[in-house]
Scaffold this motif. Structure first.
Motif, PDB file in Angstrom:
ATOM      1  N   THR A 102       0.831  -1.100   0.167  1.00  0.00           N
ATOM      2  CA  THR A 102       0.010   0.065  -0.036  1.00  0.00           C
ATOM      3  C   THR A 102       0.891   1.361  -0.155  1.00  0.00           C
ATOM      4  O   THR A 102       0.787   2.192  -0.829  1.00  0.00           O
ATOM      5  N   LEU A 103       1.874   1.376   0.896  1.00  0.00           N
ATOM      6  CA  LEU A 103       2.855   2.348   0.926  1.00  0.00           C
ATOM      7  C   LEU A 103       3.537   2.544  -0.402  1.00  0.00           C
ATOM      8  O   LEU A 103       3.511   3.690  -0.894  1.00  0.00           O
ATOM      9  N   LYS A 131       1.026   4.032  -3.074  1.00  0.00           N
ATOM     10  CA  LYS A 131       0.818   5.435  -2.504  1.00  0.00           C
ATOM     11  C   LYS A 131       1.993   6.281  -3.355  1.00  0.00           C
ATOM     12  O   LYS A 131       1.734   7.298  -3.868  1.00  0.00           O
ATOM     13  N   LEU A 132       3.280   6.002  -2.969  1.00  0.00           N
ATOM     14  CA  LEU A 132       4.407   6.410  -3.393  1.00  0.00           C
ATOM     15  C   LEU A 132       4.513   6.618  -4.814  1.00  0.00           C
ATOM     16  O   LEU A 132       4.879   7.743  -5.624  1.00  0.00           O
ATOM     17  N   SER A 187       2.029   9.204  -6.245  1.00  0.00           N
ATOM     18  CA  SER A 187       2.555  10.404  -6.046  1.00  0.00           C
ATOM     19  C   SER A 187       3.734  10.799  -6.817  1.00  0.00           C
ATOM     20  O   SER A 187       3.865  11.945  -7.480  1.00  0.00           O
ATOM     21  N   PHE A 216       0.198  15.256   2.999  1.00  0.00           N
ATOM     22  CA  PHE A 216       0.302  14.489   4.271  1.00  0.00           C
ATOM     23  C   PHE A 216      -1.112  14.232   4.741  1.00  0.00           C
ATOM     24  O   PHE A 216      -1.638  13.146   5.379  1.00  0.00           O
ATOM     25  N   LEU A 249      -2.325  11.154   3.238  1.00  0.00           N
ATOM     26  CA  LEU A 249      -1.704   9.850   3.760  1.00  0.00           C
ATOM     27  C   LEU A 249      -2.004   9.553   5.326  1.00  0.00           C
ATOM     28  O   LEU A 249      -2.456   8.451   5.708  1.00  0.00           O
ATOM     29  N   ASP A 269      -5.780   7.627   6.368  1.00  0.00           N
ATOM     30  CA  ASP A 269      -5.870   6.317   6.474  1.00  0.00           C
ATOM     31  C   ASP A 269      -5.473   5.580   7.835  1.00  0.00           C
ATOM     32  O   ASP A 269      -5.462   4.686   8.078  1.00  0.00           O
TER      33      ASP A 269
END
Length: 84
Positions: free
Chosen positions: A53-54, A57-58, A61, A77, A80, A83
């Protein structure tokens, strides 16, 4: 999900471990959920999902940045942290 009181879990710790190998085990304290015991394999799977998931998201972005869709740090932020 199987549930034990904290006192029961202390006395029957071996049984808690055995059951946690098959399914999550809830431990309550003072009548309220306190912790959940899971197998090491389940924990590793959850950690892997969190990492995926991280990374997703990265990657999203970075793609936005490459496309010129730059956001201020508060916006990033806020997205982020919602969640958590």
């Amino acid at each position: 999900m199987v549930s034990f009181t904290a006192s029961e879990a202390k006395i029957q710790f071996g049984e808690v471990i055995n059951k946690a190998q098959r399914e999550p085990v809830s431990i309550t304290k003072n009548g309220k959920p306190s912790v959940v015991v899971i197998s090491a394999d389940d924990y590793a799977e959850i950690e892997q999902l969190k990492l995926q998931t991280l990374r997703s998201k990265l990657a999203h972005s970075l793609a936005q940045a490459k496309a010129g869709q730059i956001h201020d740090i508060e916006t990033v932020f806020d997205g982020l942290m919602k969640d958590l």
